[in-house]
Write a protein that holds these residues in place. Structure first.
Motif, short mmCIF file in Angstrom:
data_model
loop_
_atom_site.label_atom_id
_atom_site.label_comp_id
_atom_site.label_asym_id
_atom_site.label_seq_id
_atom_site.Cartn_x
_atom_site.Cartn_y
_atom_site.Cartn_z
N ILE A 137 0.84 -1.20 0.00
CA ILE A 137 0.00 0.00 0.00
C ILE A 137 0.88 1.25 0.00
O ILE A 137 0.64 2.21 -0.75
CB ILE A 137 -0.95 -0.02 1.21
N THR A 138 1.90 1.25 0.85
CA THR A 138 2.82 2.38 0.92
C THR A 138 3.51 2.62 -0.42
O THR A 138 3.76 3.76 -0.82
CB THR A 138 3.88 2.13 2.01
N ASN A 139 3.80 1.53 -1.13
CA ASN A 139 4.50 1.63 -2.41
C ASN A 139 3.56 1.87 -3.59
O ASN A 139 3.97 1.75 -4.74
CB ASN A 139 5.32 0.36 -2.65
N ILE A 179 -6.10 -6.38 7.16
CA ILE A 179 -5.47 -5.90 5.92
C ILE A 179 -6.51 -5.21 5.05
O ILE A 179 -6.26 -4.14 4.48
CB ILE A 179 -4.82 -7.07 5.17
N VAL A 180 -7.69 -5.81 4.95
CA VAL A 180 -8.76 -5.22 4.14
C VAL A 180 -9.13 -3.85 4.68
O VAL A 180 -9.30 -2.89 3.91
CB VAL A 180 -9.99 -6.15 4.11
N ASN A 181 -9.25 -3.74 5.98
CA ASN A 181 -9.63 -2.46 6.59
C ASN A 181 -8.59 -1.38 6.30
O ASN A 181 -8.94 -0.23 5.98
CB ASN A 181 -9.81 -2.64 8.09
N GLU A 182 -7.31 -1.72 6.40
CA GLU A 182 -6.26 -0.75 6.11
C GLU A 182 -6.28 -0.36 4.63
O GLU A 182 -6.07 0.80 4.29
CB GLU A 182 -4.89 -1.32 6.48
N ALA A 183 -6.51 -1.34 3.78
CA ALA A 183 -6.56 -1.05 2.35
C ALA A 183 -7.71 -0.10 2.02
O ALA A 183 -7.54 0.85 1.24
CB ALA A 183 -6.71 -2.36 1.56
N GLN A 184 -8.86 -0.35 2.61
CA GLN A 184 -10.01 0.52 2.35
C GLN A 184 -9.74 1.95 2.78
O GLN A 184 -10.12 2.90 2.09
CB GLN A 184 -11.24 -0.04 3.07
#
Length: 373
Positions: free
Chosen positions: A112-114, A132-137
């Motif tokens: 995500i950072t990249n 992971i899904v929550n952070e991605a959203q």
């Protein structure tokens, strides 16, 4: 950092910068180590026209290699090849978590950072991957749950096989090939893998009525931590001890566990004498089938799965809708009905190996014959 000393030096650096950016987009660039490095990142730049700065980034995050070689030998190359064919300007970040859920979360955060716009995530732990899904959203990144279903989170799409049907196929084989009144052992997969729960559910849909009416007896059932064959063999040995070797059929959830079951049966002189199921159509599993030690496997055409996931990921990365007909169902993950691409599993026995895995180019007879059981 570099320090500019003269105007000439500054000009040289500016002229060199486009070349450096272009080099980052070339195929095979490894920014963090080999595929087996749990903390490393493999980046495949698919831009055949120079700089990759104009294309989006997709991250392919796979779970392990210890119990299934398919991820490195099939899923990854098939996915990357399809992305390159569809969108040469898209970059693919690849990681394998080697069975560690914490590592997988770190890899996802790094992706995500990249700049990844889409995560294609095959979770080590179906529940833990919800984080992971929550952070991605929160970052505006789409998530495709690949092969294994992520539970308890609003996943964008799911690409897999009809996993309850996998279990039903295994259960039906046991039902059809175990003598009436026979005792069945069930060696399921890992409880942390939602697919294992679906396989077991499908098998129970077929077998529970037979257990209830006495047609068959359930002598022993267990889940296998981490899908590890060593754990499966230990459980099968315990089942044989408990049942005084009176076992008439074994539902093993995949080929790795089937191989472990066969080892336990061999020690008691029972190998090849009772039906044993499997899954994944591994070379070792197919070898055991030809040797008469394993009865069947469930073939899942990984190439079709990887290609479907790549098509979906490319569409999402480009801000487009999936092609018509690609999404063909929904699967509830405890949080929502996830739009899904569900492919069809196929039973393989010694009678149809040539017409299935060989015909599809999934493997070869040389590989099967050379495999160790």
């Amino acid at each position: 950092m570099f320090q500019r000393k003269t105007k000439a030096t500054a000009m040289a650096l500016l002229l060199a910068l486009p070349l450096a950016v272009s080099a980052c987009g070339q195929s095979g660039g490894n920014t963090g180590g080999s595929a087996d490095n749990t903390a490393g990142t493999n980046t495949t730049g698919n831009n055949t026209g120079g700089s990759s700065s104009g294309g989006a980034t997709i991250a392919l995050l796979l779970p392990e290699t210890a119990t299934s070689a398919r991820y490195e030998t099939q899923d990854r190359p098939d996915f990357e090849q399809t992305v390159q064919q569809l969108a040469p300007n898209i970059k693919v970040i690849y990681n394998n978590a080697q069975g560690n859920a914490t590592t997988q979360q770190q890899q996802a955060e790094a992706a995500i950072t990249n700049g990844a716009k889409v995560l294609v995530l095959d979770p080590v732990d179906s529940k833990a991957a919800a984080a992971i899904v929550n952070e991605a959203q929160q970052a505006g990144v789409k998530v495709i749950s690949y092969d294994r279903l992520i539970t308890g989170a609003n996943v964008d799409y799911y690409v897999s096989f009809d996993n309850e049907q996998v279990g039903r196929l295994q259960g039906q084989y046991i039902a059809d090939h175990t003598p009436k009144g026979g005792t069945v052992v069930m060696i399921n997969g890992a409880q942390t893998d939602n697919n294992a729960l679906l396989f077991a559910k499908g098998a129970h849909d077929v077998l529970d009525p037979l257990f209830k009416n006495g047609t068959l007896k359930k002598g022993y059932e267990t889940y296998t931590p981490d899908w590890l064959p060593a754990n499966g063999q230990r459980e099968m040995e315990q089942a044989l001890t408990k049942l005084n070797n009176k076992v008439d059929g074994v539902l093993a959830a995949n080929d790795g566990l089937a191989g472990a079951v066969i080892q336990a049966l061999r020690a008691q002189g029972l190998a090849g004498k009772i039906p044993v199921t499997g899954q994944d159509a591994t070379d070792a599993g197919l070898h055991n089938i030809l040797q008469g030690l394993q009865s069947m496997t469930v073939y899942k055409a990984v190439k079709q799965e990887a290609e479907a996931a790549a098509k979906l990921a490319v569409a999402l990365a480009n801000g487009q809708q999936p092609e018509a007909g690609l999404v063909n169902g929904k699967v509830n993950n405890g949080a929502e009905d996830v739009p899904s691409v569900l492919l069809t599993p196929v039973v393989v026995t010694k009678d149809n190996i040539q017409d299935t895995v060989i015909k599809d180019g999934y493997t070869t007879m040389d590989k099967i014959n050379a495999a160790k059981s």
